[in-house]
Design an enzyme around this catalytic site. Structure first.
Site, PDB file in Angstrom:
ATOM      1  N   CYS A  71       0.788  -1.223   0.000  1.00 18.50           N
ATOM      2  CA  CYS A  71       0.000   0.000   0.000  1.00 18.50           C
ATOM      3  C   CYS A  71       0.819   1.271   0.000  1.00 18.50           C
ATOM      4  O   CYS A  71       2.024   1.275   0.185  1.00 18.50           O
ATOM      5  CB  CYS A  71      -0.955   0.024   1.194  1.00 18.50           C
ATOM      6  SG  CYS A  71      -0.193  -0.316   2.759  1.00 18.50           S
ATOM      7  N   GLY A  79      -0.385   0.117  -4.922  1.00 22.05           N
ATOM      8  CA  GLY A  79      -1.506  -0.762  -4.615  1.00 22.05           C
ATOM      9  C   GLY A  79      -2.660  -0.524  -5.556  1.00 22.05           C
ATOM     10  O   GLY A  79      -3.106   0.611  -5.715  1.00 22.05           O
ATOM     11  N   ASN A 129       1.055   1.121   6.090  1.00 22.04           N
ATOM     12  CA  ASN A 129       1.876   0.449   5.079  1.00 22.04           C
ATOM     13  C   ASN A 129       2.896  -0.412   5.808  1.00 22.04           C
ATOM     14  O   ASN A 129       3.675   0.089   6.611  1.00 22.04           O
ATOM     15  CB  ASN A 129       2.587   1.507   4.222  1.00 22.04           C
ATOM     16  CG  ASN A 129       3.567   0.886   3.243  1.00 22.04           C
ATOM     17  OD1 ASN A 129       3.459  -0.283   2.903  1.00 22.04           O
ATOM     18  ND2 ASN A 129       4.527   1.674   2.801  1.00 22.04           N
ATOM     19  N   GLY A 130       2.890  -1.726   5.537  1.00 15.34           N
ATOM     20  CA  GLY A 130       3.858  -2.607   6.174  1.00 15.34           C
ATOM     21  C   GLY A 130       3.208  -3.858   6.726  1.00 15.34           C
ATOM     22  O   GLY A 130       1.988  -4.031   6.668  1.00 15.34           O
ATOM     23  N   TYR A 158      12.513  -1.344  -7.000  1.00  9.78           N
ATOM     24  CA  TYR A 158      11.266  -1.594  -7.730  1.00  9.78           C
ATOM     25  C   TYR A 158      10.061  -0.781  -7.278  1.00  9.78           C
ATOM     26  O   TYR A 158       9.357  -0.182  -8.083  1.00  9.78           O
ATOM     27  CB  TYR A 158      10.930  -3.091  -7.664  1.00  9.78           C
ATOM     28  CG  TYR A 158       9.544  -3.413  -8.168  1.00  9.78           C
ATOM     29  CD1 TYR A 158       9.272  -3.388  -9.529  1.00  9.78           C
ATOM     30  CD2 TYR A 158       8.502  -3.698  -7.292  1.00  9.78           C
ATOM     31  CE1 TYR A 158       8.004  -3.643 -10.017  1.00  9.78           C
ATOM     32  CE2 TYR A 158       7.223  -3.968  -7.774  1.00  9.78           C
ATOM     33  CZ  TYR A 158       6.976  -3.943  -9.130  1.00  9.78           C
ATOM     34  OH  TYR A 158       5.731  -4.187  -9.603  1.00  9.78           O
ATOM     35  N   ASP A 196      14.133  -6.067 -12.997  1.00 12.81           N
ATOM     36  CA  ASP A 196      14.391  -5.742 -11.596  1.00 12.81           C
ATOM     37  C   ASP A 196      14.551  -6.970 -10.722  1.00 12.81           C
ATOM     38  O   ASP A 196      15.210  -6.929  -9.678  1.00 12.81           O
ATOM     39  CB  ASP A 196      13.274  -4.847 -11.035  1.00 12.81           C
ATOM     40  CG  ASP A 196      11.923  -5.536 -11.087  1.00 12.81           C
ATOM     41  OD1 ASP A 196      11.623  -6.336 -10.185  1.00 12.81           O
ATOM     42  OD2 ASP A 196      11.157  -5.279 -12.040  1.00 12.81           O
TER      43      ASP A 196
END
Length: 482
Positions: free
Chosen positions: A19, A47, A125-126, A270, A374
């Site tokens: 996200c 996301g 986020n995480g 990336y 990548d």
């Protein structure tokens, strides 16, 4: 979010990030919903499964918030009419790709809690490695969960700690002390906007300003999209609070020694947009440097260097600059195909890769090609892209990868599967080269990673199995998935 990883649903997208977050507080009282919307558009690459916005009026009733969230892309979920109805000068927004917790509307963010002190809106986020333990403890004390995501665990703890603190930012700090893993949070209280970044700095978070408004968001590209100026990055372990007076209060009690910080290197390789800067480092420049390192360490004679869109392009340019081999475009990407398009059936001749990517035959016919990507996760998409280049007339295809081989899973928010599903697991480079059908294969050396980011401390766990935090005994990702 969940540990299912498709065979690179998007060309050059074998990895997924769950996200992006965006929060805004306009001290002059202007509505922020439209700016949050444009900020989320800039973060759409982080996301594409679901998105949402929550806004409130800091001068209005504490419990009055407006939320709109659903499955789909930002421009699919929101219209001009819905944004006009979202009145409020403080708000948070979120775009999501799931790496733990099912991909369903109930798991879309922001999360909004109504409790005795008012309301909290939270975006995250995480991944937390102790989310299951925290969740079970809350359940046994009466908590009822509406989602299967670890973000709700954080929201509950912030709300509970708020009952015992005078300030909401202190509640956020206390809650963060219980968390283990990766988190970049934005919390919207009735009168404050709070940002928190985990002590290792896994995920990015920064502060911006536009006129009388302050912004906290994942990437600097979102600031530039709404014509806001960059103020600074949120430090690893720092909790920042934007107040109605326009001050930025900083709490660094969660910080750890800099040498123990562990930023996710894939933000630079990336995840992040190339026009973003993270902790003072240009993402574009780091990818150029990765390409240069590849040319230094894995040179091969060829006629053209090409990148697999999008994140392979800058690394390919770096390879060309270092080697002197011309850089060119070999692929046309269909930008209108989203991550959730209807996948071809196994019995169908249509390829998911070919639907999204095609080769410029005139660019590669009769040439020796160096293809920069990548990453290689399972290898099935690399196999397909190499074959596409050969079918278009390439006489040789040499694959170079701007990351080391994946050998271990990630528990902190990068959707890397278990070891047995990784092509590099139990195989050497020659084996992988044969599987993908390339003439040669070279990876970025693990010793080159810090050089990409000018010595920033990074996490290498997915390459060498050495994690900054002791990982869980089993793969707990997606335990609550339904």
């Amino acid at each position: 979010m969940n540990n299912k990883i498709s065979d690179r649903e998007m060309p050059s997208a074998g990895l997924h990030e769950e996200c992006g977050v965006f929060g805004m507080y306009d001290l002059s009282g202007k509505d922020v919903a439209s700016s949050v919307y444009y900020g989320l558009l800039a973060l759409q690459h982080r996301g594409q499964e679901s998105c949402g916005i929550t806004v409130s009026d800091t001068k209005g009733p504490k419990r009055k918030v407006t939320t709109r969230k659903d499955m789909g892309l930002v421009q699919e979920v929101f219209t001009e009419e819905t944004l006009e109805q979202m009145k409020g000068n403080i708000g948070v927004g979120h775009v999501r790709y799931s790496t733990a917790g099912a991909s369903v509307r109930e798991n879309a963010q922001p999360l909004v809690l109504n409790y005795v002190k008012g309301t909290l809106g939270l975006v995250h986020n995480g991944n937390l490695i102790n989310a299951n333990e925290l969740r079970h403890d809350l359940e046994y004390t009466g908590a009822i969960f509406q989602t299967t995501i670890d973000s709700e665990v954080i929201a509950y703890h912030v709300a509970r700690e708020r009952l015992n603190t005078d300030r909401v930012e202190d509640a956020v700090v206390r809650a963060c002390r219980m968390l283990k893993g990766a988190y970049s949070l934005i919390v919207m209280s009735p009168r404050k906007l709070i940002g928190a970044r985990d002590p290792f700095g896994f995920k990015p978070l920064c502060i911006g300003k536009r006129d009388h408004a302050y912004i906290i968001t994942s990437e600097t590209c979102a600031l530039e999209t709404i014509d806001a100026e960059f103020v600074r990055d949120v430090l690893p372990g720092e909790v920042v609070t934007i107040t109605k007076e326009g001050t930025i209060h900083s709490d660094t009690s969660l910080c750890i020694p800099q040498e123990k910080e562990a930023r996710c290197i894939f933000e630079y390789i990336y995840f992040a947009r190339p026009d973003s800067r993270i902790d003072g480092i240009s993402v574009y420049a780091s990818r150029i440097q990765a390409g240069r390192f590849l040319a230094m360490d894995s040179y091969v004679e060829a006629d053209l260097v090409v990148g697999v869109p999008e994140s392979g392009n800058a690394a390919a340019l770096g390879y060309a600059m270092q080697s002197g081999i011309p850089y060119g475009n070999a692929f046309v990407k269909n930008g209108y195909v989203g991550r959730t398009f209807i996948k071809p059936k196994q019995s169908s001749r249509e390829s998911a890769v070919r639907v999204k990517l095609n080769v410029l035959k005139e660019a590669v016919n009769g040439k020796r090609i160096i293809m920069i990507d990548d990453s290689i996760v399972r290898g099935t998409t690399s196999d397909c892209i190499v074959k596409m280049l050969r079918d278009a007339g390439a006489t040789e295809v040499h694959v170079r990868v701007s990351s080391p081989p994946f050998l271990w899973p990630c528990y902190f928010g990068t959707d890397i599967p278990q070891r047995e599903q990784l092509i590099a697991y139990s195989r050497n480079i020659d084996d992988i080269c044969k599987i993908i059908g390339a003439d040669s294969l070279g990876y970025l050396g693990i010793d080159r990673l810090e050089g990409m980011v000018k010595g920033q401390k990074i996490c290498r766990g997915c390459f060498n199995g050495v994690y900054p935090i002791e990982p869980p005994a089993g793969d707990i990702r997606g335990e609550f998935e339904q």
